[in-house]
Design a protein around this motif. Structure first.
Motif, short mmCIF file in Angstrom:
data_model
loop_
_atom_site.label_atom_id
_atom_site.label_comp_id
_atom_site.label_asym_id
_atom_site.label_seq_id
_atom_site.Cartn_x
_atom_site.Cartn_y
_atom_site.Cartn_z
N LYS A 147 0.82 -1.22 0.00
CA LYS A 147 0.00 0.00 0.00
C LYS A 147 0.86 1.26 0.00
O LYS A 147 0.51 2.26 -0.65
CB LYS A 147 -0.93 -0.01 1.21
CG LYS A 147 -2.10 -0.98 1.11
CD LYS A 147 -2.99 -0.91 2.34
CE LYS A 147 -4.18 -1.84 2.21
NZ LYS A 147 -5.04 -1.82 3.43
N GLY A 151 0.67 3.82 -2.85
CA GLY A 151 0.29 5.17 -2.44
C GLY A 151 1.27 6.21 -2.95
O GLY A 151 0.88 7.30 -3.40
N SER A 152 2.56 5.88 -2.90
CA SER A 152 3.59 6.79 -3.44
C SER A 152 3.38 7.00 -4.93
O SER A 152 3.45 8.13 -5.43
CB SER A 152 4.98 6.21 -3.18
OG SER A 152 5.22 6.06 -1.80
N GLY A 154 0.56 6.55 -6.58
CA GLY A 154 -0.71 7.24 -6.79
C GLY A 154 -0.59 8.75 -6.60
O GLY A 154 -1.10 9.53 -7.41
N LEU A 155 0.10 9.16 -5.53
CA LEU A 155 0.32 10.59 -5.30
C LEU A 155 1.14 11.20 -6.43
O LEU A 155 0.86 12.32 -6.90
CB LEU A 155 1.04 10.80 -3.97
CG LEU A 155 0.20 10.77 -2.70
CD1 LEU A 155 1.09 10.87 -1.47
CD2 LEU A 155 -0.83 11.90 -2.70
#
Length: 319
Positions: A147, A151-152, A154-155
């Motif tokens: 995740k 998440g990295s 996705g940002l």
């Protein structure tokens, strides 16, 4: 007539060319060879790290999962830049289309931002490993690690999409535009627009703070807690081992964040395009090259896995 020129890009799509490093053929050949060698070293070094992490069960831990992810990002990052850069050093200055420039900018931003976020994630991993060793396996689960990496990414996708779209909605008034850089980066492209770019520069500055300053502050906080834990250790050997696992990461962090901050956070009044291009060369080639060198030369686990692979290959070779 002014309005017609101002919205030139609506009727005739602009093209971009990169400013050459030098027009001297001998220097062009030298630069081509140098950058090609650096590129091949980066690809080979980071591929070796990915291979070692994937094939050795002893390295299937969160720390090396993040290291392998970082190496994969570095390969994508450098591959987005160098092939086009090499083709422009020796060959004729081939113009790059608006779509081609936008594509390179988007992926360069994605992988660059992901790189910065992953370094912050790795600092948190070291904090948990050193400050909470008994709960490390409970906190840094495989699910959480995946995740964090996603998440990295996705940002990075979110910020990069916004920056790229914001940049290429600006009007360009000439058909052929020269970029004083070796890649389609946001700031040099913005400065080619024939419109007021103060708002665009403010957006770039805010995004740069979110991508560089915030993760760097989180890294600093993590290392403050790590330092406090190390100082409380009774064993000198334990302190040395803890410091060794962090020093490699810190070296990469200082190079990456230091150079990027000089380019993206330095006031325009005290910077120049030529300086930015030179600094960009350092973080474009430096961090991806240092990453495998530092983590193989200063990491006992990785060196041990590489030695085992070499000895196993030698022992299994009938010749």
């Amino acid at each position: 007539m002014v309005a017609e020129n101002y919205f030139f890009n609506n009727s005739d799509t602009p093209e971009f060319v990169f400013r050459v490093f030098t027009n001297v053929p001998e220097f062009q050949a030298l630069l081509f060879t140098l950058f090609l060698l650096l590129y091949l070293m980066i690809i080979c070094g980071n591929t070796i790290i990915i291979w070692v992490v994937c094939t050795h069960s002893s390295l299937r831990t969160p720390m090396y999962f993040f290291l392998g992810s970082l190496s994969l990002v570095e390969i994508c990052y450098i591959t987005d830049v160098v092939p086009l850069m090499l083709s422009n050093i020796l060959g004729a200055q081939k113009p790059l289309s608006l779509a081609g420039c936008g594509t390179q900018m988007f992926f360069f931003s994605v992988f660059g931002c992901t790189d910065c976020f992953l370094l912050a994630v790795m600092a948190y991993d070291r904090y948990v490993a050193i400050s909470h060793p008994l709960h490390y396996s409970l906190i840094m689960t495989q699910n959480l690690c995946v995740k964090m990496v996603l998440g990295s990414l996705g940002l990075a996708l979110l910020f990069s999409l916004q920056l790229t779209a914001f940049t290429f909605t600006l009007p360009f008034c000439r058909h052929r535009l020269e970029i004083n850089h070796f890649l389609c980066d946001v700031a040099p492209i913005m400065r080619l627009a024939c419109a007021d770019i103060h708002l665009s520069q403010a957006v770039l500055y805010v995004v740069s703070i979110l991508v560089l300053t915030v993760p760097f502050l989180l890294i600093c906080i993590s290392y403050v807690f790590i330092a406090c834990t190390i100082l409380r250790m009774q064993s000198a050997e334990g302190r040395q081992r803890a410091f060794s696992t962090c020093s490699s990461h810190l070296t990469v962090v200082l190079l990456q964040y230091g150079c990027c901050s000089l380019v993206y956070l330095r006031p325009r009044s005290i910077s120049s395009d030529d300086e930015d291009r030179q600094i960009a060369l350092v973080y474009t080639f430096g961090t991806p090259l240092l990453n495998p060198l530092i983590y193989t030369l200063r990491n006992k686990d990785v060196k041990g896995a590489l030695k085992n692979s070499v000895f196993h290959k030698t022992a299994s070779d009938p010749n």
